[in-house]
Design a protein around this motif. Sequence first.
Motif, PDB file in Angstrom:
ATOM      1  N   GLU A  99       0.863  -1.177   0.000  1.00 32.64           N
ATOM      2  CA  GLU A  99       0.000   0.000   0.000  1.00 32.64           C
ATOM      3  C   GLU A  99       0.898   1.226   0.000  1.00 32.64           C
ATOM      4  O   GLU A  99       1.926   1.249   0.699  1.00 32.64           O
ATOM      5  CB  GLU A  99      -0.898   0.018   1.235  1.00 32.64           C
ATOM      6  N   SER A 100       0.554   2.241  -0.747  1.00 32.78           N
ATOM      7  CA  SER A 100       1.432   3.409  -0.895  1.00 32.78           C
ATOM      8  C   SER A 100       0.713   4.690  -0.507  1.00 32.78           C
ATOM      9  O   SER A 100      -0.520   4.795  -0.568  1.00 32.78           O
ATOM     10  CB  SER A 100       1.943   3.519  -2.331  1.00 32.78           C
ATOM     11  N   TYR A 101       1.537   5.695  -0.100  1.00 34.75           N
ATOM     12  CA  TYR A 101       1.048   7.031   0.254  1.00 34.75           C
ATOM     13  C   TYR A 101       1.966   8.039  -0.415  1.00 34.75           C
ATOM     14  O   TYR A 101       3.189   7.864  -0.429  1.00 34.75           O
ATOM     15  CB  TYR A 101       1.088   7.257   1.762  1.00 34.75           C
ATOM     16  N   GLU A 102       1.383   9.110  -0.904  1.00 33.20           N
ATOM     17  CA  GLU A 102       2.180  10.188  -1.494  1.00 33.20           C
ATOM     18  C   GLU A 102       1.630  11.526  -1.012  1.00 33.20           C
ATOM     19  O   GLU A 102       0.421  11.778  -1.101  1.00 33.20           O
ATOM     20  CB  GLU A 102       2.164  10.122  -3.014  1.00 33.20           C
ATOM     21  N   LEU A 103       2.525  12.373  -0.502  1.00 30.27           N
ATOM     22  CA  LEU A 103       2.142  13.661   0.068  1.00 30.27           C
ATOM     23  C   LEU A 103       2.444  14.784  -0.916  1.00 30.27           C
ATOM     24  O   LEU A 103       3.420  14.723  -1.670  1.00 30.27           O
ATOM     25  CB  LEU A 103       2.905  13.916   1.373  1.00 30.27           C
ATOM     26  N   THR A 104       1.599  15.820  -0.866  1.00 29.06           N
ATOM     27  CA  THR A 104       1.872  17.013  -1.664  1.00 29.06           C
ATOM     28  C   THR A 104       2.927  17.860  -0.965  1.00 29.06           C
ATOM     29  O   THR A 104       3.385  17.542   0.142  1.00 29.06           O
ATOM     30  CB  THR A 104       0.588  17.841  -1.856  1.00 29.06           C
ATOM     31  N   ASP A 105       3.283  18.959  -1.588  1.00 25.70           N
ATOM     32  CA  ASP A 105       4.307  19.842  -1.010  1.00 25.70           C
ATOM     33  C   ASP A 105       3.802  20.602   0.210  1.00 25.70           C
ATOM     34  O   ASP A 105       4.593  21.270   0.890  1.00 25.70           O
ATOM     35  CB  ASP A 105       4.776  20.851  -2.064  1.00 25.70           C
ATOM     36  N   TYR A 106       2.505  20.525   0.488  1.00 21.13           N
ATOM     37  CA  TYR A 106       1.936  21.250   1.625  1.00 21.13           C
ATOM     38  C   TYR A 106       1.273  20.301   2.619  1.00 21.13           C
ATOM     39  O   TYR A 106       0.362  20.682   3.345  1.00 21.13           O
ATOM     40  CB  TYR A 106       0.914  22.287   1.136  1.00 21.13           C
TER      41      TYR A 106
ATOM     42  N   ASP B   2      -0.944  -3.047  11.898  1.00 22.94           N
ATOM     43  CA  ASP B   2      -1.974  -2.036  11.662  1.00 22.94           C
ATOM     44  C   ASP B   2      -1.267  -0.712  11.376  1.00 22.94           C
ATOM     45  O   ASP B   2      -0.758  -0.059  12.286  1.00 22.94           O
ATOM     46  CB  ASP B   2      -2.888  -1.912  12.882  1.00 22.94           C
ATOM     47  N   VAL B   3      -1.203  -0.357  10.108  1.00 21.85           N
ATOM     48  CA  VAL B   3      -0.452   0.832   9.680  1.00 21.85           C
ATOM     49  C   VAL B   3      -1.426   1.899   9.188  1.00 21.85           C
ATOM     50  O   VAL B   3      -2.379   1.586   8.461  1.00 21.85           O
ATOM     51  CB  VAL B   3       0.539   0.468   8.556  1.00 21.85           C
ATOM     52  N   ARG B   4      -1.164   3.140   9.586  1.00 17.71           N
ATOM     53  CA  ARG B   4      -1.972   4.243   9.050  1.00 17.71           C
ATOM     54  C   ARG B   4      -1.102   5.492   8.942  1.00 17.71           C
ATOM     55  O   ARG B   4      -0.094   5.633   9.654  1.00 17.71           O
ATOM     56  CB  ARG B   4      -3.204   4.508   9.896  1.00 17.71           C
ATOM     57  N   LEU B   5      -1.510   6.384   8.065  1.00 14.81           N
ATOM     58  CA  LEU B   5      -0.797   7.646   7.855  1.00 14.81           C
ATOM     59  C   LEU B   5      -1.807   8.778   7.964  1.00 14.81           C
ATOM     60  O   LEU B   5      -2.722   8.894   7.134  1.00 14.81           O
ATOM     61  CB  LEU B   5      -0.126   7.664   6.482  1.00 14.81           C
ATOM     62  N   ASP B   6      -1.668   9.593   9.017  1.00 11.69           N
ATOM     63  CA  ASP B   6      -2.519  10.775   9.170  1.00 11.69           C
ATOM     64  C   ASP B   6      -1.872  11.940   8.435  1.00 11.69           C
ATOM     65  O   ASP B   6      -0.692  12.261   8.668  1.00 11.69           O
ATOM     66  CB  ASP B   6      -2.687  11.125  10.645  1.00 11.69           C
ATOM     67  N   ILE B   7      -2.635  12.580   7.580  1.00 12.75           N
ATOM     68  CA  ILE B   7      -2.099  13.666   6.749  1.00 12.75           C
ATOM     69  C   ILE B   7      -2.578  15.004   7.283  1.00 12.75           C
ATOM     70  O   ILE B   7      -3.780  15.192   7.555  1.00 12.75           O
ATOM     71  CB  ILE B   7      -2.526  13.479   5.289  1.00 12.75           C
TER      72      ILE B   7
ATOM     73  N   VAL C 125       2.005  17.094   5.624  1.00  9.32           N
ATOM     74  CA  VAL C 125       2.907  16.346   6.497  1.00  9.32           C
ATOM     75  C   VAL C 125       2.185  15.083   6.924  1.00  9.32           C
ATOM     76  O   VAL C 125       0.979  15.103   7.223  1.00  9.32           O
ATOM     77  CB  VAL C 125       3.302  17.175   7.736  1.00  9.32           C
ATOM     78  N   GLY C 126       2.898  13.957   6.948  1.00  6.16           N
ATOM     79  CA  GLY C 126       2.303  12.685   7.346  1.00  6.16           C
ATOM     80  C   GLY C 126       2.795  12.218   8.699  1.00  6.16           C
ATOM     81  O   GLY C 126       3.979  12.324   9.014  1.00  6.16           O
ATOM     82  N   LEU C 127       1.858  11.732   9.524  1.00  2.00           N
ATOM     83  CA  LEU C 127       2.195  11.125  10.810  1.00  2.00           C
ATOM     84  C   LEU C 127       2.008   9.621  10.656  1.00  2.00           C
ATOM     85  O   LEU C 127       0.893   9.137  10.449  1.00  2.00           O
ATOM     86  CB  LEU C 127       1.297  11.675  11.919  1.00  2.00           C
ATOM     87  N   PHE C 128       3.095   8.894  10.744  1.00  2.00           N
ATOM     88  CA  PHE C 128       3.109   7.456  10.445  1.00  2.00           C
ATOM     89  C   PHE C 128       2.920   6.668  11.743  1.00  2.00           C
ATOM     90  O   PHE C 128       3.714   6.775  12.677  1.00  2.00           O
ATOM     91  CB  PHE C 128       4.436   7.094   9.767  1.00  2.00           C
TER      92      PHE C 128
END
Length: 390
Positions: free
Chosen positions: A78-85, A114-119, A87-90
């Motif tokens: 599973e992948s995540y990609e952030l924009t330039d504005y 159990d993995v999650r990314l809060d943006i 921040v991700g909390l892993f």
Amino acid sequence: MKSLFKMWNTLDIADNERALLFRRNRFELVLKPGRHRVQVMTGGVRIETYDVTDVVFTAAKAKFLLNTHSSILREYLESYELTDYQVGLFYRDGHLVDIIPPGSFRAVWKDVEDVRLDIIDISEAYAIDEKLLGLLGRGAKVGQCKTAVQAISYTEVPDEHVGLLLVNGKFEKLLQPGSYGYWKYNRSVTVKLLDLRLQAIEVSGQEILTKDLVSLRVNLTGSYRVTDPQVVALKLNDYSGFIYRELQLRLREAVGTQALDSLLEDKDSLNLVIADGIRERLAEYGIEMISVGVKDIILPGDMKVILNQVVEAQKESEANLIKRREETQAMRSLHNTAKMMDNNPTLLRLKELEALERITGRIDKISVYGGLDGVLNDLVKLAPRAKSDG
């Protein structure tokens, strides 16, 4: 007959592993845990093995592989990609373990934890929530990692202090005592602390010429406090240095316009001159001057000798004056007494008897001839008192 070429290769994949099979540098499939027979006769076979307990897929071209072979890899990754504005909390199993910078790409293995990314969008809001700040600033393991240091600006404002928040060099607001955190990505965040307590300042060893060209070394001391932190922040870069220079100039101006004698006679007037000028000046910059005063006035060695001689001569002159005044007073008293005796014979006789009484008190034997007149006019024989045997 023994085969000249090896056609198959046996490969064991552990439960905590996944393997990517490449043939002639082209991805073919994912090898799950178990034993696999891989045909190697054609050559150009490469196996990349990954430990899935690390969760993060660390392949050098992870984004390219997922975009190109998503039909195969999406089952495992599973992948995540952030924009330039953003921040991700892993999080892993509910624990915050890392901060993902803006513009980053991250792929993780599925069905491991159990993995999650809060943006978080930081395009406008750059202050960190107080609950999250406890983890990032000092509580969680991530708060001590290099990523957190690069990601956030963490500041604690102590009691009796105030913080000045500067964003991209511009003053934003005052921070009262407490803890604060701000995202540093895409902006420069600085917090300057100002101490609101009473502070002391010393201006020492100032070599100054008086009005009559006497060189003095003067030490000045003072105390002040910041009353308007915002004005101090906007108008002064180094407020303590500014106060020092202002006191130095006021001291030189006050000493240079007075003669040495007036300075030594009245130091309080010198303090008042300095205080009046400096208080009005510092009030323009949000600073209150509580007290200021000259602590020491140090004279050069030769001037000390001269002044000591002057003081000695003055005291000697004063002593002689007092002595002459007392002698004059005593002579005047004797003159008055003699005048009174001359006009009053009885008083003269009483004075003579009083003198005789004092004399007889110190002798052992007295012989008187011719009556009382003999005591005064003819002959008085005095015998010293016999000394007792010691």
